[in-house]
Design an enzyme around this catalytic site. Structure first.
Site, mmCIF file in Angstrom:
data_model
loop_
_atom_site.group_PDB
_atom_site.id
_atom_site.type_symbol
_atom_site.label_atom_id
_atom_site.label_comp_id
_atom_site.label_asym_id
_atom_site.label_seq_id
_atom_site.Cartn_x
_atom_site.Cartn_y
_atom_site.Cartn_z
ATOM 1 N N GLU A 26 58.221 54.159 50.974
ATOM 2 C CA GLU A 26 57.444 53.125 50.291
ATOM 3 C C GLU A 26 58.076 51.767 50.570
ATOM 4 O O GLU A 26 59.301 51.670 50.727
ATOM 5 C CB GLU A 26 57.420 53.394 48.784
ATOM 6 C CG GLU A 26 56.644 54.636 48.403
ATOM 7 C CD GLU A 26 55.230 54.606 48.945
ATOM 8 O OE1 GLU A 26 54.426 53.777 48.499
ATOM 9 O OE2 GLU A 26 54.919 55.415 49.849
ATOM 10 N N ARG A 74 44.476 43.635 39.330
ATOM 11 C CA ARG A 74 44.021 42.418 40.004
ATOM 12 C C ARG A 74 42.500 42.254 40.014
ATOM 13 O O ARG A 74 41.984 41.229 40.433
ATOM 14 C CB ARG A 74 44.581 42.373 41.435
ATOM 15 C CG ARG A 74 46.049 41.950 41.461
ATOM 16 C CD ARG A 74 46.480 41.640 42.851
ATOM 17 N NE ARG A 74 46.711 42.847 43.630
ATOM 18 C CZ ARG A 74 46.467 42.944 44.936
ATOM 19 N NH1 ARG A 74 45.974 41.933 45.599
ATOM 20 N NH2 ARG A 74 46.728 44.066 45.575
ATOM 21 N N GLY A 116 52.454 58.149 38.942
ATOM 22 C CA GLY A 116 52.528 58.170 40.402
ATOM 23 C C GLY A 116 51.548 59.143 41.035
ATOM 24 O O GLY A 116 50.951 59.987 40.351
ATOM 25 N N TYR A 162 -2.178 44.786 25.503
ATOM 26 C CA TYR A 162 -1.259 45.062 24.406
ATOM 27 C C TYR A 162 -1.818 44.445 23.135
ATOM 28 O O TYR A 162 -2.099 43.238 23.089
ATOM 29 C CB TYR A 162 0.101 44.427 24.758
ATOM 30 C CG TYR A 162 1.222 44.746 23.808
ATOM 31 C CD1 TYR A 162 1.523 46.064 23.477
ATOM 32 C CD2 TYR A 162 1.993 43.726 23.262
ATOM 33 C CE1 TYR A 162 2.568 46.342 22.608
ATOM 34 C CE2 TYR A 162 3.036 44.007 22.402
ATOM 35 C CZ TYR A 162 3.326 45.313 22.075
ATOM 36 O OH TYR A 162 4.361 45.595 21.222
ATOM 37 N N LEU A 211 42.017 60.672 43.717
ATOM 38 C CA LEU A 211 42.903 59.988 42.772
ATOM 39 C C LEU A 211 42.253 58.682 42.325
ATOM 40 O O LEU A 211 41.889 57.843 43.153
ATOM 41 C CB LEU A 211 44.267 59.699 43.401
ATOM 42 C CG LEU A 211 45.013 60.905 43.990
ATOM 43 C CD1 LEU A 211 46.421 60.488 44.419
ATOM 44 C CD2 LEU A 211 45.072 62.075 43.005
ATOM 45 N N ALA A 212 42.116 58.532 41.017
ATOM 46 C CA ALA A 212 41.396 57.364 40.491
ATOM 47 C C ALA A 212 41.900 56.962 39.121
ATOM 48 O O ALA A 212 41.160 56.442 38.300
ATOM 49 C CB ALA A 212 39.902 57.687 40.417
HETATM 50 C C1 UD1 Z 1 50.277 54.776 47.956
HETATM 51 C C2 UD1 Z 1 51.237 55.529 48.843
HETATM 52 C C3 UD1 Z 1 51.597 54.666 50.046
HETATM 53 C C4 UD1 Z 1 50.343 54.265 50.800
HETATM 54 C C5 UD1 Z 1 49.375 53.580 49.852
HETATM 55 C C6 UD1 Z 1 48.071 53.333 50.530
HETATM 56 C C7 UD1 Z 1 52.556 56.947 47.373
HETATM 57 C C8 UD1 Z 1 53.860 57.104 46.668
HETATM 58 N N1 UD1 Z 1 52.406 55.830 48.078
HETATM 59 O O1 UD1 Z 1 50.900 53.608 47.478
HETATM 60 O O2 UD1 Z 1 52.454 55.359 50.921
HETATM 61 O O3 UD1 Z 1 50.663 53.408 51.863
HETATM 62 O O4 UD1 Z 1 49.123 54.431 48.709
HETATM 63 O O5 UD1 Z 1 47.281 52.511 49.717
HETATM 64 O O6 UD1 Z 1 51.712 57.805 47.279
HETATM 65 N N2 UD1 Z 1 46.904 56.805 41.343
HETATM 66 C C9 UD1 Z 1 46.710 57.675 40.296
HETATM 67 N N3 UD1 Z 1 47.696 57.904 39.426
HETATM 68 C C10 UD1 Z 1 48.911 57.311 39.532
HETATM 69 C C11 UD1 Z 1 49.134 56.417 40.593
HETATM 70 C C12 UD1 Z 1 48.112 56.185 41.495
HETATM 71 O O7 UD1 Z 1 45.612 58.238 40.168
HETATM 72 O O8 UD1 Z 1 49.767 57.578 38.682
HETATM 73 C C13 UD1 Z 1 45.830 56.558 42.299
HETATM 74 C C14 UD1 Z 1 45.351 55.133 42.273
HETATM 75 O O9 UD1 Z 1 44.253 54.994 41.372
HETATM 76 C C15 UD1 Z 1 44.935 54.901 43.706
HETATM 77 C C16 UD1 Z 1 45.861 55.790 44.493
HETATM 78 O O10 UD1 Z 1 46.347 56.761 43.586
HETATM 79 O O11 UD1 Z 1 43.617 55.321 43.934
HETATM 80 C C17 UD1 Z 1 47.004 55.036 45.126
HETATM 81 O O12 UD1 Z 1 47.708 54.336 44.160
HETATM 82 P P1 UD1 Z 1 48.308 52.891 44.471
HETATM 83 O O13 UD1 Z 1 49.158 52.498 43.337
HETATM 84 O O14 UD1 Z 1 47.218 51.997 44.904
HETATM 85 O O15 UD1 Z 1 49.148 53.179 45.789
HETATM 86 P P2 UD1 Z 1 50.688 53.008 45.993
HETATM 87 O O16 UD1 Z 1 51.412 53.880 45.019
HETATM 88 O O17 UD1 Z 1 51.002 51.599 46.018
#
Ligand code: UD1
Ligand code: CA
Length: 458
Positions: free
Chosen positions: A153, A17, A80, A386, A10-11
């Site tokens: 969460e 920040r 999400g 050169y 997931l990226a």
């Molecule tokens: C998520 C977890 C949380 C965990 C935390 C660890 C869920 C709902 N929550 O939190 O339990 O403790 O990670 O860091 O899963 N991403 C996407 N698409 C999206 C949203 C996120 O690709 O729509 C990717 C982000 O780029 C990142 C990862 O998913 O690599 C986590 O997303 P982030 O928003 O950092 O984590 P939280 O949702 O806060």
């Protein structure tokens, strides 16, 4: 190892920040994008597929990364972690197990991931950690009997739940057979109006799929990058790990805190590295190599017993045994040195070969040249390679002596055993065994006086 392992990274998240236009996962750790470290950890598991879910920052992520064996899937908008995984679903085919990784959690270890998938595709496996300060993370909720019943969460958690120190790292392994069904059932009824992947836990319970967890051994493995400070912290952790491995292999480091490896550094026996050295790309140091302080080496091989003196910059060179390079030398791409060559201070070498025991000890530029054995290049010698449009080669045969302040106007050849007098501009072949000089005369003007500064009136 289950047959048909899928890895989804997931990226798509923004990484506000970081305060950067570059997508977060492309910021570099140890010289490579964050996500490249994750892809490498995934590759070590030999999965059937690796899928990267990207979104924020447009096409920069797929454009910046090599696509060999990686499928890129766009998530737009980002709703999400559950929604992100759902975007990858059509590309996964039938796999026994899907491992979810985060592109911004770069230090995740292969051993930890191997433990995550060891249980196979009949259960849901969560990677969890016990943290002093769990704030910001989803908390692992357990029943009285200790089994996992959910992940809450922080934004949805009660004051009581926020005290839980066992957290969800986000990394999990899901049974392939259940994936589509579970993802279809996720909703966004929560504080953030997001499709939480963490909501698969109650779905697993309802389907009587066992829920297991692997506890991470070193907390740094699950640290994510959200800010430049965290990026710098992870860089130090990575470098410390690297330095530790080098010392375990017998390398002497003057200070393991002052070493940066951005790529792969392979060392033979009894290698010594002084402070503030940077190694980039593939660098190989043979036995008994010594690197002085403040050197940068990129994509370079150094032969046994060679000393690189302080403040030397070497890019894409092959250096033989028992050479002495620097201080303050610059070896550019295409430099190949045989054994016992000396390249001294303020000498620049580019696309040039030096035969055994040849020396250029001070202030010289040797570019596009073939230098034979036992050649001495005097201070201030320049290959004029050169002509303003094209590069030309200079050939200096064995046993040549070149005096100071010589210009070699390429293309030109200096024959074996020739001597070139100081201050000579060589633009025609210099015959073997002979002394070549330019006709110059020295005159003295008797009684000549230096001009005197005029006295000003004001
Ligand atoms: C998520 C977890 C949380 C965990 C935390 C660890 C869920 C709902 N929550 O939190 O339990 O403790 O990670 O860091 O899963 N991403 C996407 N698409 C999206 C949203 C996120 O690709 O729509 C990717 C982000 O780029 C990142 C990862 O998913 O690599 C986590 O997303 P982030 O928003 O950092 O984590 P939280 O949702 O806060
Ligand atoms: Ca979020």
């Amino acid at each position: 190892m289950p047959s048909g392992l899928n890895v989804v990274i997931l990226a798509a998240g923004q990484g506000k920040r970081m305060r950067s236009r570059l997508p977060k996962v492309l910021h570099s750790l140890a010289g490579r994008p964050l996500i490249t470290h994750v892809i490498e950890a995934a590759r070590a598991l030999k999965p059937a597929r690796i899928c990267v879910v990207y979104g924020h920052g447009g096409e920069q992520v797929p454009q910046a990364l090599p696509s060999d064996g990686v499928t890129f899937v766009k998530q737009q908008p980002q709703l999400g972690t559950g929604h992100a995984l759902a975007q990858a679903l059509p590309h996964l085919g039938s796999g026994a197990l899907t491992l979810v990784l985060y592109g911004d959690v770069p230090l995740i270890g292969e051993e930890t991931l191997a433990a995550m998938i060891a249980g196979g595709g009949d259960r849901l496996t969560l990677l969890t950690a016990e943290l002093e300060d769990p704030s910001g993370y989803g908390r692992i909720v357990r029943s009285r009997r200790g089994s996992i019943t959910g992940i809450v969460e922080e934004k949805d958690a009660s004051a009581e739940q926020r005290k839980i120190r066992e957290i969800n790292t986000g990394i999990m392994a899901l049974p392939g057979a259940r994936l589509a069904g579970w993802l279809a059932k996720l909703t966004d009824r929560n504080a953030q109006r997001e499709y939480y992947l963490t909501d698969v836990v109650p779905l697993a319970l309802a389907d009587r799929v066992p829920i297991a967890n692997v506890k991470v051994r070193s907390t740094w493995e699950i640290l994510g990058v959200n800010s430049k400070q965290q990026l710098a912290q992870l860089e130090r952790i990575y470098q410390w790990q690297h330095a530790t491995r080098l010392m375990e292999a017998g390398v002497t480091l003057a200070d393991p805190m002052r070493l940066d490896v951005r790529g792969r550094l392979a060392c033979g026996a009894d290698v010594r590295i002084d402070v503030n050295c940077v190694f980039e790309g593939e660098v190989k140091l043979a036995d008994h190599v010594e690197i002085g302080a403040n050197c940068v080496l990129r994509n370079t091989e150094v032969g046994p017993g060679t000393r690189i003196e302080p403040f030397t910059y070497i890019d894409t060179a092959r250096i033989g045994a028992h050479c002495r390079i620097g201080p303050y030398a610059r070896l550019r791409p295409g430099t190949r040195l045989a054994q016992e060559v000396h390249i001294g201070n303020f000498v620049e070498v580019k696309e040039a070969e030096f035969g055994a025991r040849s020396k250029a000890n001070h202030l010289a530029y040797i570019g596009d040249a073939t230098v034979g054995r036992d050649v001495n290049v005097g201070a201030g010698t320049i290959t004029c390679n050169y002509d303003g449009a094209n590069k030309h080669r200079t050939v200096i045969e064995d046993d040549v002596q070149i005096g100071s302040d010589v210009q070699l106007v390429a293309p030109v050849t200096i024959g074996k055993g020739a001597t070139i007098g100081a201050g000579t501009t060589v633009w025609k072949p210099a015959p073997a065994g002979e002394l070549t000089v330019n006709q110059k005369s020295q005159v003295t003007k008797p009684g000549w006086k230096r001009p005197q500064k005029k006295k000003s009136d004001s």
